[in-house]
Structure formats: C-alpha cells, structure tokens
Design a protein around this motif. Sequence first.
Motif, PDB file in Angstrom:
ATOM      1  N   GLN A   1       8.353  -3.738  -5.342  1.00  0.00           N
ATOM      2  CA  GLN A   1       8.424  -2.943  -4.114  1.00  0.00           C
ATOM      3  C   GLN A   1       9.728  -3.225  -3.383  1.00  0.00           C
ATOM      4  O   GLN A   1       9.954  -4.359  -2.962  1.00  0.00           O
ATOM      5  CB  GLN A   1       7.250  -3.285  -3.202  1.00  0.00           C
ATOM      6  CG  GLN A   1       7.339  -2.755  -1.793  1.00  0.00           C
ATOM      7  CD  GLN A   1       7.151  -1.248  -1.667  1.00  0.00           C
ATOM      8  OE1 GLN A   1       7.686  -0.477  -2.455  1.00  0.00           O
ATOM      9  NE2 GLN A   1       6.394  -0.815  -0.675  1.00  0.00           N
ATOM     10  N   PRO A   2      10.620  -2.231  -3.305  1.00  0.00           N
ATOM     11  CA  PRO A   2      10.551  -0.915  -3.937  1.00  0.00           C
ATOM     12  C   PRO A   2      10.779  -1.015  -5.441  1.00  0.00           C
ATOM     13  O   PRO A   2      11.099  -2.095  -5.941  1.00  0.00           O
ATOM     14  CB  PRO A   2      11.691  -0.146  -3.250  1.00  0.00           C
ATOM     15  CG  PRO A   2      12.696  -1.209  -2.936  1.00  0.00           C
ATOM     16  CD  PRO A   2      11.880  -2.419  -2.548  1.00  0.00           C
TER      17      PRO A   2
ATOM     18  N   ASP B   1       0.821  -1.214   0.000  1.00  0.00           N
ATOM     19  CA  ASP B   1       0.000   0.000   0.000  1.00  0.00           C
ATOM     20  C   ASP B   1       0.854   1.263   0.000  1.00  0.00           C
ATOM     21  O   ASP B   1       0.338   2.358  -0.204  1.00  0.00           O
ATOM     22  CB  ASP B   1      -0.941   0.002   1.206  1.00  0.00           C
ATOM     23  CG  ASP B   1      -0.195  -0.033   2.533  1.00  0.00           C
ATOM     24  OD1 ASP B   1       0.926  -0.587   2.574  1.00  0.00           O
ATOM     25  OD2 ASP B   1      -0.735   0.481   3.530  1.00  0.00           O
ATOM     26  N   HIS B   2       2.171   1.105   0.205  1.00  0.00           N
ATOM     27  CA  HIS B   2       3.076   2.267   0.235  1.00  0.00           C
ATOM     28  C   HIS B   2       4.238   1.983  -0.709  1.00  0.00           C
ATOM     29  O   HIS B   2       5.207   1.326  -0.340  1.00  0.00           O
ATOM     30  CB  HIS B   2       3.581   2.515   1.662  1.00  0.00           C
ATOM     31  CG  HIS B   2       4.373   3.780   1.799  1.00  0.00           C
ATOM     32  ND1 HIS B   2       4.689   4.326   3.025  1.00  0.00           N
ATOM     33  CD2 HIS B   2       4.934   4.624   0.872  1.00  0.00           C
ATOM     34  CE1 HIS B   2       5.401   5.430   2.848  1.00  0.00           C
ATOM     35  NE2 HIS B   2       5.567   5.618   1.551  1.00  0.00           N
ATOM     36  N   LEU B   3       4.141   2.492  -1.919  1.00  0.00           N
ATOM     37  CA  LEU B   3       5.164   2.252  -2.933  1.00  0.00           C
ATOM     38  C   LEU B   3       6.340   3.199  -2.740  1.00  0.00           C
ATOM     39  O   LEU B   3       6.156   4.407  -2.582  1.00  0.00           O
ATOM     40  CB  LEU B   3       4.564   2.452  -4.332  1.00  0.00           C
ATOM     41  CG  LEU B   3       5.546   2.466  -5.512  1.00  0.00           C
ATOM     42  CD1 LEU B   3       6.241   1.114  -5.656  1.00  0.00           C
ATOM     43  CD2 LEU B   3       4.822   2.838  -6.799  1.00  0.00           C
ATOM     44  N   HIS B   4       7.550   2.651  -2.770  1.00  0.00           N
ATOM     45  CA  HIS B   4       8.774   3.444  -2.680  1.00  0.00           C
ATOM     46  C   HIS B   4       9.483   3.408  -4.029  1.00  0.00           C
ATOM     47  O   HIS B   4       9.718   2.331  -4.589  1.00  0.00           O
ATOM     48  CB  HIS B   4       9.693   2.887  -1.591  1.00  0.00           C
ATOM     49  CG  HIS B   4       9.093   2.955  -0.221  1.00  0.00           C
ATOM     50  ND1 HIS B   4       9.370   3.961   0.670  1.00  0.00           N
ATOM     51  CD2 HIS B   4       8.208   2.123   0.406  1.00  0.00           C
ATOM     52  CE1 HIS B   4       8.696   3.763   1.793  1.00  0.00           C
ATOM     53  NE2 HIS B   4       7.984   2.653   1.654  1.00  0.00           N
ATOM     54  N   VAL B   5       9.832   4.597  -4.539  1.00  0.00           N
ATOM     55  CA  VAL B   5      10.489   4.700  -5.844  1.00  0.00           C
ATOM     56  C   VAL B   5      11.794   5.486  -5.680  1.00  0.00           C
ATOM     57  O   VAL B   5      11.793   6.718  -5.764  1.00  0.00           O
ATOM     58  CB  VAL B   5       9.585   5.386  -6.888  1.00  0.00           C
ATOM     59  CG1 VAL B   5      10.256   5.356  -8.269  1.00  0.00           C
ATOM     60  CG2 VAL B   5       8.220   4.718  -6.940  1.00  0.00           C
TER      61      VAL B   5
ATOM     62  N   TYR C   1       2.002  -0.844 -12.072  1.00  0.00           N
ATOM     63  CA  TYR C   1       2.262  -2.274 -11.867  1.00  0.00           C
ATOM     64  C   TYR C   1       1.693  -2.753 -10.540  1.00  0.00           C
ATOM     65  O   TYR C   1       1.039  -3.808 -10.472  1.00  0.00           O
ATOM     66  CB  TYR C   1       3.762  -2.527 -11.928  1.00  0.00           C
ATOM     67  CG  TYR C   1       4.145  -3.973 -11.697  1.00  0.00           C
ATOM     68  CD1 TYR C   1       3.816  -4.951 -12.624  1.00  0.00           C
ATOM     69  CD2 TYR C   1       4.836  -4.354 -10.549  1.00  0.00           C
ATOM     70  CE1 TYR C   1       4.166  -6.280 -12.420  1.00  0.00           C
ATOM     71  CE2 TYR C   1       5.189  -5.671 -10.336  1.00  0.00           C
ATOM     72  CZ  TYR C   1       4.857  -6.627 -11.269  1.00  0.00           C
ATOM     73  OH  TYR C   1       5.197  -7.940 -11.052  1.00  0.00           O
ATOM     74  N   LEU C   2       1.924  -2.005  -9.457  1.00  0.00           N
ATOM     75  CA  LEU C   2       1.394  -2.430  -8.151  1.00  0.00           C
ATOM     76  C   LEU C   2      -0.125  -2.328  -8.113  1.00  0.00           C
ATOM     77  O   LEU C   2      -0.794  -3.122  -7.458  1.00  0.00           O
ATOM     78  CB  LEU C   2       1.993  -1.579  -7.033  1.00  0.00           C
ATOM     79  CG  LEU C   2       3.380  -1.929  -6.529  1.00  0.00           C
ATOM     80  CD1 LEU C   2       3.632  -1.288  -5.171  1.00  0.00           C
ATOM     81  CD2 LEU C   2       3.630  -3.425  -6.437  1.00  0.00           C
TER      82      LEU C   2
END
Length: 255
Positions: free
Chosen positions: A143-144, A113-117, A212-213
Amino acid sequence: MVERVTLYRAPTTEADADAVAEWLRGRVDDGVAVDVRGRFLSLYADERIAEDFARARVLSPYERETGNEMLGIVRYEERALENPERAGGVVYDGLAVQAALGERLPDGESGLDHLHVPLLDRVVGTWGDHDGRWHKRVNVLGQPAPVSVPGLYEAPAKPEAYYKEQQKRALLSGGPPPREVLESEVEGDFLVADDPRTTDALKGYVLQAYHYLETGEAFCERGACRLANPHRQPGVVEAQLREPEFCETHAGRYG
C-alpha cells in the motif's frame, strides 16, 4: 478487509485505467468500490518528490546503493514530472518509489481498507539478495501498489530467439540493433512497447495488488493464472492473455 480500490491513470502509456477498473469490478468482493483518478504524480506531487525520485535511481545493475542528488539529476526529475513523455531510460528502486507515493496519499486514505494502485510510466525494480543485482518488476505489492507499464515490456525476459538475434546483429554491426528491429523480426510470444494488449495484460497485475491485501498471498505458483508472476514474456502471455483466466484454486473466487 479492502473496501475501496483507486486506480490512477498513466496518460502517456497505452494503459486504459478505466477498462482495467471495469474488469476489476467484476472480480472483487461485493461491496468493494473501484474508482479511477488522474495521474498520481500530477495530483499529489510536491516540491520534494523530484528529490525522492532522484534518491531512488538505480545507479548500476550490480550496486545496491541508489540515488544521485546532483542538481542536474533533480532538474531532470522535475522535468519528467512536468513532461512525462520525455522521461525514460531510468530504473528506480520500487520500494523507495512505493514509500514516496505512500507518504503522499490523501489524508484519511492510507489505511489498508483503501488500496491505491498508481499506474506508472516509470520502470521500477527490486534488489535480489540471492544474486546481487537489480531486477525490473511489473508491480510492487503493498500500500500503495505501483504498477509499472513499461515494466510489463521490460521486466519479463523475452524469448531466447530475441537475445540470439540481438547478439548476432551486434557482432555484425559492432553495436546492439534498435529494439524496434528485433521486435519486428523475432517471432514469439512477447509484449512490446505500446502493445495494444497492454490493458488486458495489466488487469491481472492490478488484481494481484488487491489479492495481496485481501488474503496475504503474493503470487500464484501456477503458470496459467492471472495471479501468477512469470519471469519470462511467454509466461506473461499465457497467464494474462489466454484462457483460462485463473487456475482451479483461484477460479472459484475470481473466475
């Protein structure tokens, strides 16, 4: 469902994470928060991460095995973490880098629920079982989802004229010409290091990570779409820098 997207700056590159985040806010679903933090490798590095990057080093374009943990290599990685502007010329296993970064996500923020890029100043690649070689990549979905800024210039192949001029000059001089010479003399649609169009081009690759997610779809198969993954530079220019931004399928959601 993705509820938050966090981008991480790559201060040694041309990429403007704040501008990418502002663009992304206009594309993600209502209620999804988008924020920007500092350099991932500065915020969350620990005493083991230099060894992880040393193990992720690609040793040869045609060898699947990676990693060199000799003391000098680990020391190089430590210096690269402290002084990223001095790093370069190395390709890393993108999946290994993704795993290393994933292990260092802040507590309570590693869920889907929390995507890191993280925008990275490193070149990453993935192994191709179909042809037995490494291929440089712009991003690694998941993810990430690391996005390689130098990969934007190096991963997609340049126009044929670039390689023909490279071969011609190598025959005349006995060695490959400087990249800057070729980039200035060969006409065509391709991005170069520190290109002022870098930020605009990266927007689509960051959106791909969110898409994607959120949907499970990796890339769009149509060329003229921000969600496409072209293997050649002219295709990158078409997908990321020219209108329309999205194909008919994805325009309804992101257009």
